[in-house]
Design a protein around this motif. Sequence first.
Motif, PDB file in Angstrom:
ATOM      1  N   HIS A 198      20.146  40.300  -1.126  1.00 29.87           N
ATOM      2  CA  HIS A 198      19.976  38.774  -0.962  1.00 29.87           C
ATOM      3  C   HIS A 198      18.656  38.178  -1.043  1.00 29.87           C
ATOM      4  N   GLN A 199      17.705  38.915  -2.040  1.00 36.82           N
ATOM      5  CA  GLN A 199      16.474  38.548  -2.091  1.00 36.82           C
ATOM      6  C   GLN A 199      16.196  37.352  -3.044  1.00 36.82           C
ATOM      7  N   PRO A 200      15.199  36.337  -2.908  1.00 38.31           N
ATOM      8  CA  PRO A 200      15.051  35.435  -3.883  1.00 38.31           C
ATOM      9  C   PRO A 200      14.712  35.935  -5.177  1.00 38.31           C
ATOM     10  N   SER A 201      14.838  34.734  -6.223  1.00 42.87           N
ATOM     11  CA  SER A 201      14.685  35.120  -7.735  1.00 42.87           C
ATOM     12  C   SER A 201      13.446  35.770  -8.079  1.00 42.87           C
ATOM     13  N   SER A 204      10.507  33.197  -8.001  1.00 43.64           N
ATOM     14  CA  SER A 204      10.382  32.651  -6.747  1.00 43.64           C
ATOM     15  C   SER A 204       9.518  33.665  -5.923  1.00 43.64           C
ATOM     16  N   TRP A 367      22.515  24.195  -6.719  1.00 46.54           N
ATOM     17  CA  TRP A 367      21.380  24.950  -7.615  1.00 46.54           C
ATOM     18  C   TRP A 367      20.871  24.067  -8.453  1.00 46.54           C
ATOM     19  N   ASP A 510      11.782  37.941   1.304  1.00 43.34           N
ATOM     20  CA  ASP A 510      12.618  36.749   2.374  1.00 43.34           C
ATOM     21  C   ASP A 510      14.087  37.004   2.034  1.00 43.34           C
ATOM     22  N   TYR A 511      14.973  36.443   2.834  1.00 44.46           N
ATOM     23  CA  TYR A 511      16.357  36.549   2.678  1.00 44.46           C
ATOM     24  C   TYR A 511      16.960  35.102   2.038  1.00 44.46           C
ATOM     25  N   GLN A 512      17.734  35.214   1.049  1.00 42.31           N
ATOM     26  CA  GLN A 512      18.204  34.221   0.269  1.00 42.31           C
ATOM     27  C   GLN A 512      19.829  33.863   0.669  1.00 42.31           C
ATOM     28  N   ARG A 571      16.475  29.533   1.973  1.00 39.70           N
ATOM     29  CA  ARG A 571      15.716  30.693   2.142  1.00 39.70           C
ATOM     30  C   ARG A 571      15.100  30.989   3.387  1.00 39.70           C
TER      31      ARG A 571
END
Length: 601
Positions: A198-201, A204, A367, A510-512, A571
């Motif tokens: 679950h990490q950001p793109s 990003s 989105w 970070d956690y997305q 986020r």
Amino acid sequence: MLKKLLPIALLLTCHTFATHAAKPDENVVITSGIEEYRFVQGKNGPEIKHSTTLEYQATRRSERIRPHIFHSNIISLDKASGGKAQYRNANSPTVFHDDSKVCYFDILLDRKDRKAKVQFRRTFTDGAHFTGVFPSEEYPVRSKQIVFHIPASLPAIELVDRHFPASGITRDDRTAPDGSRTITYNVSSLPEIPDDTHQPSALSALPHIMVRGYFPDCDSLYRYHRPMLDVDTVIAGASATVAGLTDGAKDRLEAIGRIYRHVQQNIRYVAFEAGEAAYRPDTPAEVMRKRYGDCKGMSLLLATLLNRAGIEASIAAVGTDVIPFRIAEAPSLAATNHMICIVPDGDSWLFLDPTHEQISARHIPEWIRGKDAMMFTSEGYRMIEIPSTSPVASADILNYNYRLTPDGLSGIAYRHYSEDMAEHFIKSYAEVPGQHLNELLAKALVPTQRAAVPADSIIYKKDTPGEITFWAPILNTAALTEADNTIYIDMNTSGDPLTSRIDTDERRSDYQFPMTGLIKRRTTVMIPENVDVTLPDNYRHEGPIADFSCIFSREGQKINMTKTLLLHTARLPLQEIPDWNKAVSTWNEACNQQIEIRLRN
């Protein structure tokens, strides 16, 4: 990991990644490397000559690596050295025609300290497709240079550094007397690309060198897109199709919704194309014939059918939330990765995304919220601001309506998803065979498996746009404890998403969360008249990421627990994860308090 990085590499079409899952204790490292990007004048405009040389070393044990690079009819592969080069398509040729390919080496570093060097050379024959570079690799980098050579004839080209770490990357800009520029990035001791859940793109979060200026403004970006959008929109029998769909519609919005629903439900979405196919849509007639399409083909089909019904509609290019900048901020092919259909709606607009099969016409998918869209019209284009909020909310609501019985808590479990959360649920179970769907629905009704739901008793409804509802009888034998003439009831029987601790061990990003929205659990129990009830204390916590609450109440012969999480942002910064875990733990403790029912003498 290769599948994860494929969209990144094809979006930016400029970097080399290996196919091994990175770990913090990585065995393989990149000891040295140099990448060069030289802008030259080609037959049809600027081209970019790209060369990369990387040396890999196994530091502790043997390991197999697969250095690779992408190429297509827009990005030619001019040289590959370092072993026996192998080639394959970058994605499935059985769905869409796509000329994107990958060249790779299968190299065994057969012992500690073994090294291997690979080299690739490519040419971006269309400079528009060179939009950026990721300095990070899938292995830790000890030392590497990234060098850009930009002639004086391209003064608009600029490099924008994004998400650079405090150390590990330095930049040196030099301008020659003739106006040409050489920009050198020295990379040292740079960690590998994170592989957190679950990490950001990538755009990003990862260090990124954005190449900006090929398109000086939105006008030039539009002129590039426009010829690729000129496709045949004739559909045999379209008038009869829309007449049948809209017959009996009480108003314009219902007519729009019916046509929208028809495309959502009857055309299968296939998500990925690259190269020129990423910008040129298939014809609407072909999408209808095949009954599948990508976002461009589906949006153009939807706009075509709406136009046949006398409803003004246009397709529009947009960047989704995986792209952290807007089209007007950085006009480039990297600013748009999706296409939708836009319909005027009084003083506002409807933003229709037919790739989402369960959202309603009024809803704005999360989105694309807060982005700008380049809407293509018969006269040219228009930039449209997409609102940052939707007029229709997304929610996940699970209700338990119980009564006390000698066997435990007996009643009905009822779950309702709306809009983005309904869409997320549909996509989560898209690959589940039909014979197992009821089992998964039963688990969704009782995630903790602390109660029994007969799988063959579930009623499942998804015929209303934007909604999914299912319910079934339930028997919970684990929620009751009796002692000393007192019944203790555990009302927190559901189990919830987002309520587990996020593991921070070795996490680097970070956690997305999948989306924002409301998550609510309500448990109601009918109780006898001749009882005294003791309710636990209520709990509320409001924060920038989410609001938590747990409210206990009594209404006559009903006792209730309402457990709510309202997620404000998707986020969660890495440094705030410990506070999140603490808030979730405190919330769960409050919800786990039991209600006491004492029988009167």
